[in-house]
Design a protein around this motif. Structure first.
Motif, PDB file in Angstrom:
ATOM      1  N   VAL A   1      -7.176   5.369   9.140  1.00 43.04           N
ATOM      2  CA  VAL A   1      -7.980   6.577   9.428  1.00 43.04           C
ATOM      3  C   VAL A   1      -7.108   7.639  10.110  1.00 43.04           C
ATOM      4  CG1 VAL A   1     -10.211   7.407  10.253  1.00 43.04           C
ATOM      5  CG2 VAL A   1      -9.901   4.972   9.814  1.00 43.04           C
TER       6      VAL A   1
ATOM      7  N   ALA B   1      -0.968   7.011   0.986  1.00 39.30           N
ATOM      8  CA  ALA B   1      -2.384   7.374   0.968  1.00 39.30           C
ATOM      9  C   ALA B   1      -3.249   6.174   1.342  1.00 39.30           C
ATOM     10  CB  ALA B   1      -2.774   7.904  -0.410  1.00 39.30           C
ATOM     11  N   GLY B   2      -2.898   4.997   0.842  1.00 37.72           N
ATOM     12  CA  GLY B   2      -3.643   3.797   1.181  1.00 37.72           C
ATOM     13  C   GLY B   2      -3.524   3.441   2.650  1.00 37.72           C
TER      14      GLY B   2
ATOM     15  N   ALA C   1      -2.952   5.618   5.068  1.00 35.49           N
ATOM     16  CA  ALA C   1      -3.726   6.631   5.791  1.00 35.49           C
ATOM     17  C   ALA C   1      -5.210   6.285   5.810  1.00 35.49           C
ATOM     18  CB  ALA C   1      -3.506   8.008   5.160  1.00 35.49           C
ATOM     19  N   ALA C   2      -5.722   5.829   4.674  1.00 36.08           N
ATOM     20  CA  ALA C   2      -7.142   5.470   4.603  1.00 36.08           C
ATOM     21  C   ALA C   2      -7.448   4.258   5.473  1.00 36.08           C
ATOM     22  CB  ALA C   2      -7.524   5.192   3.148  1.00 36.08           C
ATOM     23  N   ALA C   3      -6.546   3.272   5.478  1.00 32.14           N
ATOM     24  CA  ALA C   3      -6.786   2.048   6.251  1.00 32.14           C
ATOM     25  C   ALA C   3      -6.756   2.312   7.751  1.00 32.14           C
ATOM     26  CB  ALA C   3      -5.743   0.999   5.885  1.00 32.14           C
TER      27      ALA C   3
ATOM     28  N   THR D   1      -4.020  10.938   8.895  1.00 30.65           N
ATOM     29  CA  THR D   1      -3.647  11.785   7.768  1.00 30.65           C
ATOM     30  C   THR D   1      -2.382  11.253   7.092  1.00 30.65           C
ATOM     31  OG1 THR D   1      -2.209  13.266   9.040  1.00 30.65           O
ATOM     32  CG2 THR D   1      -4.592  13.774   8.996  1.00 30.65           C
ATOM     33  N   SER D   2      -2.190  11.661   5.843  1.00 33.52           N
ATOM     34  CA  SER D   2      -0.984  11.263   5.114  1.00 33.52           C
ATOM     35  C   SER D   2       0.266  11.813   5.790  1.00 33.52           C
ATOM     36  CB  SER D   2      -1.061  11.757   3.666  1.00 33.52           C
ATOM     37  OG  SER D   2      -2.082  11.105   2.959  1.00 33.52           O
TER      38      SER D   2
ATOM     39  N   ARG E   1       0.818  -1.214   0.000  1.00 34.56           N
ATOM     40  CA  ARG E   1       0.000   0.000   0.000  1.00 34.56           C
ATOM     41  C   ARG E   1       0.852   1.265   0.000  1.00 34.56           C
ATOM     42  NH1 ARG E   1      -5.570  -0.918   3.330  1.00 34.56           N
ATOM     43  NH2 ARG E   1      -5.577  -3.199   3.373  1.00 34.56           N
TER      44      ARG E   1
END
Length: 215
Positions: free
Chosen positions: A176, A169-170, A172-174, A178-179, A166
């Protein structure tokens, strides 16, 4: 993109051929055993090979041993292991030689065709794609005595997601977050693992290698 498929189950093999050709891949060969895989890769030199682990004659680890041979003899060919099983001994060797351009996915955990195609494309382009369950098996099999042991629980989470292939960005999304927070964690991981900035080495790949080999 040129692909060689090694899968001894005829229905699975033909299904992969149809799936990939429908999405614009060129399937150079689809074979049922490890020796035929080695020959097909030598003859066609694909971008990536999809390899099952258990194939004739013994149905044990022929595929992984062939994958290691391919990475040694054809370093520009990516290898995506696609199996029902996790075989840690040869998987660690496969990653330890050069983890860029290597993937390991479990058949019963791939629920989305788009995710499979994305992983295959990533491996063919020199990236990594590891199922989280595979990462867990490799971590438990390793001797984690230095380097990785110094990471915080959150840094370990970030490193595990890096091992899956990942992006920041991936991750960070997983998680929750920030980048920017991910970037700080990644920087800390590089520092603790003793991976200085270099023009010749990919630190993400080296960090993943430390991760799966246990430090």
């Amino acid at each position: 993109m040129r692909v060689v498929i090694a899968e001894d189950a005829a229905m699975m093999r033909e299904g992969l051929v149809r799936l990939l050709t429908d999405r614009g891949f060129e399937v150079c060969a689809a074979v049922a055993d490890a020796d035929a895989l080695r020959s097909a890769v030598a003859a066609d030199v694909p971008n990536v090979a999809i390899v099952d682990i258990r194939m004739p004659p013994t149905h044990t680890d022929e595929g992984l041993r062939a994958a290691i041979d391919i990475r040694r003899d054809h370093p520009d060919v990516g290898v995506l292991v696609f199996s029902q099983y996790v075989e840690t001994r040869y998987a660690t060797r496969l990653l330890a030689d050069r983890p860029a351009g290597v993937g390991y996915l479990l058949k019963d955990r791939v629920a989305d065709v788009a995710d499979f195609v994305d992983a295959l494309t990533r491996v063919a382009s020199g990236g990594t794609a590891l199922d989280p369950e595979v990462v867990g098996h490799l971590m438990r099999a390793g001797q984690d005595t230095t380097g990785v042991a110094s990471l915080t629980p959150r840094e370990r989470e970030v490193l595990s997601l890096m091992a899956e292939g990942r992006s920041n960005a991936g991750i960070a999304a997983a998680l929750v977050i920030t980048s920017g927070v991910v970037e700080k964690h990644v920087a800390n991981i590089f520092a603790k693992l003793g991976l200085p900035s270099s023009d010749s080495d990919n630190r993400r790949v080296l960090a993943v290698l430390r991760h799966v080999s246990g430090g």
